[in-house]
Motif scaffolding. Structure first.
Motif: not given
Length: 452
Positions: A250-273
């Motif tokens: 719906s166009g909401v700008k989402v920013k997620i701050i995550e400590k675990n690098l491996e989880r960050c990589d996974k989120l980047c893959e799952l949530l491209p927007k």
């Protein structure tokens, strides 16, 4: 009603405690002997130590005569296996907790093919509740009824608001919106008000009405009424993933701050927007640098309650954003309420609400099932949605002529898509969806609103 609960984690313990107060015969199964013994003695329920997926353990628990088995262990696959065995061994109703996001798009298929009564995903349900709250930034809580046509919203009366010291009847005459002020929290007091009741600053006010009318009401009293356009989330867990997946389309700008690098990589893959930031969400300098003061909403969704509370208090101090706090433990509810945290989300309470609603529908004896149940006012009251399938003692009679029990309010009627805020001469009809606000728990049937 005889219920077997497999798994005594946080959700299992919450369910066992609440269902035992619903006049149900509860048996709990867990492999940890100390947990089973302590909990069974505390709530005076039957406890079994063993594997809940074992046929012999289920038979010992009485699955052959059970009405319902609820599997809420830490393993999705084990929960599903427990339900399959229960269906074969006892032919009882079954509910499974399934949390893995990989199954989220297949929940309906799993439910239908395995013959489950319900599949519950606490993290998905919690994300849905947060998304609803973000539609109404001025609301502390938002509960939906009648397929989202009716909303129950709670807000706090601000200092120096024109609502302060106003009678409810005068507010209704001034604003002229089809909403009902149905409950007031003032300190430890809960009030179902009449038209002469005066609001005061700091009161927590619950209103019910359609989405459009509620939005217009907030706009007229000077509150922010538009859905947020940006959110910062600390903690990249499952709830954060589900929430971002709901908001980004719906166009909401989402920013997620995550400590675990491996989880960050996974989120980047799952949530491209979404924007994923690798870092410590408790680092004040980092969240300020990432735009905390500019974001319209902030959600503290980390695994440690204390960190979520402190971050939320800090966010409220530095900006005027909508703040949402996830809390897993509820042992210190009284203290948390005093902190003025804005919106607090308890995932395990959301799960128990869904299951208790189903249990009450099973106990129903006439044609008016409990479709939706929300615990409100810090679990001191309930908002219930009944669908009226048959004529009964409550149908076709003016509300003013019904002998409705004290502490119960008929808050809203949805009839063929029309939302009605009922007055004394209105009636309940077959086919209606009726919203009831009550301080008396345990209503299973619409007839329960009447004096005996």
């Amino acid at each position: 009603m005889k219920i077997i609960i497999v798994g005594l984690g946080k959700v299992g313990q919450t369910l066992a405690a609440e269902l035992s107060s619903e006049d149900c015969d509860i048996t709990v199964i867990d492999h940890k002997e100390s947990v089973v013994e302590e909990f069974a003695s505390q709530y005076d329920i039957m406890g079994l130590v063993g594997n809940g997926a074992s046929y012999s353990t289920q038979m010992e628990a009485g699955v052959e005569t059970a009405d319902l088995l609820i599997a809420v262990t830490g393993s999705d696959e084990l929960n599903l296996l427990c339900c399959l065995i229960a269906k074969k061994a006892g032919n009882c109703h079954t509910i499974a907790r399934v949390r893995n996001p990989e199954y989220s798009s297949e929940l309906n298929y799993i439910k239908e093919e395995l013959g489950l009564a319900m599949v519950i995903n606490p993290e998905l349900a919690a994300a849905g509740e947060i998304a609803r709250v973000l539609k109404y930034p001025s609301a502390i809580e938002v509960d939906s009824f009648a397929k989202s046509r009716v909303e129950l919203l709670k807000f706090r009366v601000p200092e120096r608001s024109f609502l302060d010291e106003q009678k409810i009847v005068d507010i209704s005459n001034r604003i002229k919106k089809n909403i009902l002020i149905c409950a007031i929290e003032r300190g430890n007091e809960i009030i179902i008000p009449d038209g002469n009741f005066r609001l005061k600053a700091r009161d927590l006010v619950s209103i019910v009405g359609s989405s459009v009318e509620a939005n217009d009401f907030f706009r007229q009293i000077g509150f922010v009424s538009n859905q947020v356009k940006s959110i910062m989330i600390t903690g990249g867990g499952t709830i954060a993933y589900y929430l971002a997946k709901m908001l980004t389309p719906s166009g909401v700008k989402v920013k997620i701050i995550e400590k675990n690098l491996e989880r960050c990589d996974k989120l980047c893959e799952l949530l491209p927007k979404a924007t994923i930031v690798h870092g410590d969400g408790t680092d004040k300098d980092l969240i300020l640098e990432e735009g905390l003061k500019r974001t319209e909403a902030f959600a503290a969704l980390m695994n440690i309650d204390e960190e979520n509370i402190l971050l939320s208090l800090y966010a409220k101090k530095v900006g005027k954003m909508k703040v949402i706090t996830k809390i897993n433990r509820i042992s210190f509810d009284e203290v948390i309420q005093e902190l003025d945290l804005d919106t607090v989300i308890h995932p395990k309470n959301i799960t128990s609400e869904h299951i208790i609603r189903y249990v009450r529908s099973m106990k129903n004896s006439l044609g008016s099932n409990v479709e939706t149940l929300h615990r409100i006012i810090n679990n001191k009251a309930e908002a219930l949605e009944f669908i009226i399938h048959e004529d009964s003692r409550v149908t076709g009679i003016a509300l003013q002529d019904l002998r409705i029990r004290k502490g119960i309010l008929v808050a809203c009627i949805s009839r063929r898509g029309q939302v009605i805020i009922p007055r004394g001469r209105d009636t309940i009809q077959r086919g209606d969806t009726v919203i009831i606000i009550t301080r008396q728990t345990g209503l299973n049937d619409i007839r329960d609103i009447l004096e005996k």
